[in-house]
Design a protein around this motif. Structure first.
Motif, mmCIF file in Angstrom:
data_model
loop_
_atom_site.group_PDB
_atom_site.id
_atom_site.type_symbol
_atom_site.label_atom_id
_atom_site.label_comp_id
_atom_site.label_asym_id
_atom_site.label_seq_id
_atom_site.Cartn_x
_atom_site.Cartn_y
_atom_site.Cartn_z
ATOM 1 N N VAL A 12 -59.725 -42.318 53.073
ATOM 2 C CA VAL A 12 -60.647 -42.254 53.268
ATOM 3 C C VAL A 12 -61.435 -40.699 53.288
ATOM 4 C CG1 VAL A 12 -63.350 -42.166 53.874
ATOM 5 C CG2 VAL A 12 -61.574 -44.354 53.335
ATOM 6 N N PHE A 13 -61.467 -39.819 51.824
ATOM 7 C CA PHE A 13 -61.945 -38.590 52.434
ATOM 8 C C PHE A 13 -61.521 -37.714 52.385
ATOM 9 C CE2 PHE A 13 -65.729 -40.370 54.722
ATOM 10 C CZ PHE A 13 -66.642 -40.116 52.580
ATOM 11 N N ASN A 14 -60.138 -37.639 51.896
ATOM 12 C CA ASN A 14 -58.462 -36.499 52.379
ATOM 13 C C ASN A 14 -58.957 -35.234 50.652
ATOM 14 O OD1 ASN A 14 -56.154 -36.104 51.984
ATOM 15 N ND2 ASN A 14 -56.278 -36.403 49.678
ATOM 16 N N ASN A 15 -59.028 -33.897 52.011
ATOM 17 C CA ASN A 15 -59.403 -32.940 51.658
ATOM 18 C C ASN A 15 -61.151 -32.908 51.500
ATOM 19 O OD1 ASN A 15 -59.552 -30.226 50.757
ATOM 20 N ND2 ASN A 15 -58.650 -31.067 49.021
ATOM 21 N N SER A 16 -61.918 -33.452 51.773
ATOM 22 C CA SER A 16 -63.255 -33.563 51.719
ATOM 23 C C SER A 16 -64.335 -33.140 52.617
ATOM 24 C CB SER A 16 -63.953 -35.388 51.429
ATOM 25 O OG SER A 16 -63.109 -36.254 50.336
ATOM 26 N N THR A 17 -64.897 -31.934 52.327
ATOM 27 C CA THR A 17 -66.248 -31.787 52.601
ATOM 28 C C THR A 17 -67.161 -33.005 52.921
ATOM 29 O OG1 THR A 17 -65.845 -29.968 52.270
ATOM 30 C CG2 THR A 17 -68.142 -30.402 53.070
ATOM 31 N N ILE A 18 -68.375 -33.918 53.759
ATOM 32 C CA ILE A 18 -69.183 -34.489 53.887
ATOM 33 C C ILE A 18 -70.467 -33.516 54.544
ATOM 34 C CG2 ILE A 18 -70.259 -36.835 55.319
ATOM 35 C CD1 ILE A 18 -66.998 -37.223 55.458
ATOM 36 N N ARG A 19 -70.990 -33.745 54.075
ATOM 37 C CA ARG A 19 -72.933 -32.661 54.313
ATOM 38 C C ARG A 19 -73.634 -34.289 54.512
ATOM 39 N NH1 ARG A 19 -74.131 -27.097 52.120
ATOM 40 N NH2 ARG A 19 -72.567 -26.967 53.939
ATOM 41 N N GLN A 20 -74.013 -34.093 55.915
ATOM 42 C CA GLN A 20 -75.747 -34.929 55.923
ATOM 43 C C GLN A 20 -76.728 -34.167 56.819
ATOM 44 O OE1 GLN A 20 -73.311 -38.812 57.194
ATOM 45 N NE2 GLN A 20 -71.693 -36.962 58.184
ATOM 46 N N THR A 21 -77.605 -34.675 56.453
ATOM 47 C CA THR A 21 -78.929 -34.552 56.555
ATOM 48 C C THR A 21 -79.181 -35.475 58.186
ATOM 49 O OG1 THR A 21 -80.620 -35.081 55.137
ATOM 50 C CG2 THR A 21 -79.384 -33.118 55.018
ATOM 51 N N LEU A 22 -80.104 -34.878 59.014
ATOM 52 C CA LEU A 22 -80.618 -35.934 60.327
ATOM 53 C C LEU A 22 -81.770 -35.074 60.781
ATOM 54 C CD1 LEU A 22 -76.976 -35.281 62.562
ATOM 55 C CD2 LEU A 22 -77.790 -37.494 60.767
ATOM 56 N N HIS A 23 -82.549 -36.534 61.082
ATOM 57 C CA HIS A 23 -83.639 -35.788 61.190
ATOM 58 C C HIS A 23 -84.185 -36.015 63.156
ATOM 59 C CE1 HIS A 23 -88.378 -36.931 61.859
ATOM 60 N NE2 HIS A 23 -88.379 -36.031 61.313
ATOM 61 N N MET A 24 -84.340 -34.702 63.367
ATOM 62 C CA MET A 24 -84.547 -34.868 65.135
ATOM 63 C C MET A 24 -85.715 -35.737 65.936
ATOM 64 S SD MET A 24 -81.671 -32.824 65.625
ATOM 65 C CE MET A 24 -81.497 -34.678 64.590
ATOM 66 N N SER A 25 -86.133 -36.016 66.602
ATOM 67 C CA SER A 25 -86.799 -36.506 67.373
ATOM 68 C C SER A 25 -88.047 -35.471 68.256
ATOM 69 C CB SER A 25 -86.320 -37.592 68.816
ATOM 70 O OG SER A 25 -85.997 -38.718 68.012
ATOM 71 N N ILE A 26 -86.730 -34.948 69.022
ATOM 72 C CA ILE A 26 -87.440 -33.857 70.201
ATOM 73 C C ILE A 26 -86.855 -32.181 69.837
ATOM 74 C CG2 ILE A 26 -88.716 -35.421 71.793
ATOM 75 C CD1 ILE A 26 -86.187 -34.841 73.720
ATOM 76 N N GLY A 27 -87.435 -31.350 70.668
ATOM 77 C CA GLY A 27 -87.052 -30.328 70.061
ATOM 78 C C GLY A 27 -85.697 -29.567 71.285
ATOM 79 N N GLY A 28 -85.688 -28.298 70.927
ATOM 80 C CA GLY A 28 -84.922 -27.869 72.173
ATOM 81 C C GLY A 28 -84.130 -26.527 71.999
ATOM 82 N N ALA A 58 -84.970 -33.149 53.611
ATOM 83 C CA ALA A 58 -83.817 -34.515 53.757
ATOM 84 C C ALA A 58 -83.077 -34.901 52.888
ATOM 85 C CB ALA A 58 -84.464 -35.937 54.759
ATOM 86 N N GLY A 59 -81.594 -35.187 52.994
ATOM 87 C CA GLY A 59 -80.968 -35.304 51.723
ATOM 88 C C GLY A 59 -80.263 -34.347 50.752
ATOM 89 N N VAL A 60 -81.129 -33.069 51.238
ATOM 90 C CA VAL A 60 -80.434 -32.406 50.053
ATOM 91 C C VAL A 60 -78.805 -31.860 50.470
ATOM 92 C CG1 VAL A 60 -83.017 -31.413 49.954
ATOM 93 C CG2 VAL A 60 -81.959 -29.920 51.525
ATOM 94 N N SER A 61 -78.771 -30.694 49.511
ATOM 95 C CA SER A 61 -77.167 -30.495 49.467
ATOM 96 C C SER A 61 -76.509 -28.908 49.338
ATOM 97 C CB SER A 61 -76.443 -30.278 48.315
ATOM 98 O OG SER A 61 -76.439 -30.384 47.086
ATOM 99 N N THR A 62 -77.751 -28.043 50.014
ATOM 100 C CA THR A 62 -77.973 -26.920 50.498
ATOM 101 C C THR A 62 -78.664 -26.693 51.652
ATOM 102 O OG1 THR A 62 -80.468 -26.820 49.209
ATOM 103 C CG2 THR A 62 -78.177 -27.125 47.582
ATOM 104 N N ILE A 63 -77.480 -25.557 52.089
ATOM 105 C CA ILE A 63 -78.184 -25.033 53.453
ATOM 106 C C ILE A 63 -78.515 -23.744 53.584
ATOM 107 C CG2 ILE A 63 -76.738 -26.244 54.156
ATOM 108 C CD1 ILE A 63 -74.715 -24.698 55.336
ATOM 109 N N GLN A 64 -79.075 -23.503 54.596
ATOM 110 C CA GLN A 64 -79.924 -22.466 55.252
ATOM 111 C C GLN A 64 -78.484 -21.602 55.461
ATOM 112 O OE1 GLN A 64 -83.863 -21.532 57.040
ATOM 113 N NE2 GLN A 64 -84.092 -23.244 56.394
ATOM 114 N N THR A 65 -77.423 -20.566 54.672
ATOM 115 C CA THR A 65 -76.399 -20.143 55.682
ATOM 116 C C THR A 65 -76.199 -18.964 56.383
ATOM 117 O OG1 THR A 65 -76.636 -18.427 54.089
ATOM 118 C CG2 THR A 65 -75.471 -20.230 53.196
ATOM 119 N N ARG A 66 -78.053 -18.652 56.655
ATOM 120 C CA ARG A 66 -77.632 -17.585 57.739
ATOM 121 C C ARG A 66 -78.017 -18.598 58.959
ATOM 122 N NH1 ARG A 66 -83.322 -18.141 59.570
ATOM 123 N NH2 ARG A 66 -84.847 -18.995 57.919
#
Length: 439
Positions: A67-83, A114-122
Motif C-alpha cells: 500500500v502507498f508504494n512511491n506515494s505522497t499522502i496529504r491530510q488536513t487536521l482540525h486543531m483544538s487548542i493553540g500553541g 479542510a480537505g484541500v490538496s494545496t498548502i501555503q509553501t512559505r
C-alpha cells in the motif's frame, strides 16, 4: 602522599574536562520548550483501527501486498487548542509489517481550509523523529516527532504530508476511515509541493497513519477525550465542515475563558462497540491506548452502547445478557480511569426506533432504557449528559425527534449535533473526580 593527592586531583580535573567537552548540547528547540512551564497536550486525535478492505486507498495506491508504494499522502487536521510548538504521532498499531516513512512535512492549508490538496509553501516545516527524517515504524508501534516550531491557533487547520518510497508491504494497515475530511494521494515525492501533481492522483474521506497532534501548552491546559461510535465520529455531519458534535462543543468551549484551555479529542469510530471488536477494537479494550496513553488527559467521556444492543439478537434472554454486560463494562471503564484521578462523564444512548432501521425492536428498546437508567441514576459517573432527552421525540421516546433525524432513525443530522452542543453543560469541567474507593 601529597604528590599522590596532587596527581589524583589533576586526573579528576582532566576527567571532568574531558566529560564536559563530550557532553552533547541539547537541541535548542528542546531547550526552549523546557525553558518555561508547560507540557505536551493532545490538540487533535483520531482512533486508529485496522483498515477494512473497502477503506483501503484506491488503485494504484493499493496493490496486492503493498500500500502507498512511491506515494505522497496529504491530510488536513482540525486543531483544538493553540500553541507555538507541535509534535506528530504516526501509528502502525494495526499494520502487520514495518511502515517505512521517507519524509514528512507540516504546513498550513490554502485559505486555512479542510480537505484541500494545496498548502501555503512559505509555512512548510520538515518533520524529524529523534533527529531522523526517514524512519521505519515496526508493526504495532507508533513514533513521536521532534518538537516543531509551528504556531497553531485553536480550531485552525494544519496539513501533514507523508511520503513513503517503498510503501507498506501488507494490505493490513492503520487508518481512521471516518475522517469526514478529504485526504489526497499522488505518486512520487511531493511533500514540499504546493499541490499534488503526480502521475496518478486520488482522494478519499479517510485518514491514514496519523493518530495525534500534540501542542506545547501551559500546565493549566488539558485534554477532554471522548470514547464513542459513529454518532461521535460524525456520521450525518458535513464532510470538510468540522460540524460533528465534539467540534461544535469545542467551538462553544472556546467562547468561554474557563474552558478555552481544554482540548477536545474525538476517539470514536463508526460501528464501535463496548464489548466486541468490529469496526475498530472494543471500547473496554482500547481505554488504555485511546485515553490513558494520550497526552495530558484531564477528563474522559463515554457515549457508546447502541451497537452492542443493536447487533445482539432480539430475544429477551440475549438482550438481558447484553444489557448486563454493557453496564458491567461501563463500571470497569470508570474503575480504570479513576486510577488516573480523572473525572469520567457519560451520555445516555439516543433512540434508534423507526421504520427501516435494522436496530429497531421492542426488546432492544427495553435494553436501551435499562442501560440509560443505570447511566442516569447509579452515580457511577461524575456527570451525565442526557443525549436521549436532548434528541428524542417528546411524542415518541423510541425515536429521534424528526428535526434531528438524518433519515436513518439512528444518526442525528447537523441540527441534532448542534442541539447537543447547545445543551452541553460546560460546568462539568469544574467537577472533581469522585473519591476512589477500595471496592
Amino acid at each position: 602522599m601529597a604528590a599522590f593527592r596532587l596527581v589524583s586531583l589533576a586526573n579528576a580535573a582532566l576527567i571532568l574536562l574531558l566529560f564536559s567537552c563530550n557532553v552533547v548540547k541539547a537541541d535548542p528547540v528542546v531547550e526552549r520548550q523546557h525553558s518555561s512551564a508547560g507540557h505536551w497536550v493532545d490538540t487533535w486525535g483520531a482512533m486508529p483501527q485496522l483498515t477494512e478492505q473497502a477503506n483501503l486507498p484506491p488503485l494504484p495506491f493499493t496493490q496486492p501486498d503493498v500500500v502507498f508504494n512511491n506515494s505522497t499522502i496529504r491530510q488536513t487536521l482540525h486543531m483544538s487548542i493553540g500553541g507555538n510548538q507541535i509534535r506528530l504521532r504516526i501509528s502502525n498499531a494495526f499494520g502487520t509489517s514495518d511502515l517505512p516513512i521517507t519524509a514528512v512535512t507540516v504546513a498550513l492549508p490554502v485559505n486555512g481550509s479542510a480537505g484541500v490538496s494545496t498548502i501555503q509553501t512559505r509555512t512548510i516545516k520538515t518533520v524529524t523523529f529523534s533527529g531522523l527524517s526517514s524512519v521505519i515504524i515496526p508493526n504495532g508501534a507508533l513514533v513521536v516527532s521532534d518538537p516543531i516550531d509551528f504556531p497553531v491557533k485553536s480550531q485552525s487547520m494544519i496539513t501533514v504530508t507523508i511520503y513513503t518510497q517503498e510503501g507498506q508491504t501488507t494490505n493490513n494497515i492503520t487508518s481512521h476511515p471516518g475522517s469526514r475530511t478529504t485526504s489526497w494521494f499522488c505518486t512520487g515525492n511531493f511533500v514540499s509541493s504546493e499541490d499534488l501533481t503526480g502521475g496518478s492522483t486520488a482522494s478519499v474521506a479517510h485518514w491514514y497513519f496519523l493518530s495525534a497532534v500534540e501542542v506545547w501548552a501551559p500546565t493549566t491546559t488539558g485534554a477532554f477525550v471522548i470514547v464513542g461510535d459513529s454518532i461521535t465520529d460524525g456520521r450525518g455531519s458535513t464532510d470538510n465542515a468540522n460540524n460533528r458534535w465534539p467540534d461544535l462543543v469545542l467551538a462553544k468551549m472556546q467562547q468561554k475563558a474557563a474552558t478555552r484551555n481544554i482540548a477536545v479529542i474525538n476517539q470514536a469510530a463508526g460501528g464501535n462497540r463496548i464489548l466486541a471488536d468490529g469496526l475498530g477494537p472494543n471500547a473496554l479494550g482500547r481505554i488504555d491506548r485511546d485515553v490513558i496513553a494520550q497526552s495530558s488527559v484531564r477528563y474522559a467521556m463515554i457515549f457508546e452502547g447502541v451497537n452492542d444492543i443493536g447487533t445482539a439478537a432480539t430475544d429477551t434472554q440475549t438482550q438481558q445478557a447484553v444489557g448486563d454486560r454493557v453496564i458491567w463494562a461501563m463500571k470497569q471503564i470508570v474503575i480504570r480511569l479513576r486510577t488516573f484521578n480523572m473525572p469520567i462523564f457519560a451520555a445516555t444512548i439516543t433512540p434508534f426506533g423507526g421504520e427501516g432501521q435494522v436496530y429497531s425492536d421492542p426488546n432492544r428498546e427495553v435494553t436501551r432504557k435499562r442501560v440509560n437508567n443505570f447511566i442516569r441514576t447509579s452515580g457511577t459517573f461524575d456527570a451525565v449528559i442526557d443525549f436521549d432527552k436532548i434528541l428524542g421525540d417528546p411524542s415518541n421516546s423510541t425515536q429521534l425527534a424528526p428535526q434531528f433525524d438524518s433519515g436513518d432513525h439512528l444518526h442525528p443530522n447537523v441540527a441534532g449535533y448542534q442541539a447537543i452542543a447547545d445543551a452541553f453543560p460546560l460546568n462539568i469541567f469544574n467537577i472533581a473526580p469522585k473519591n476512589r474507593r477500595r471496592d
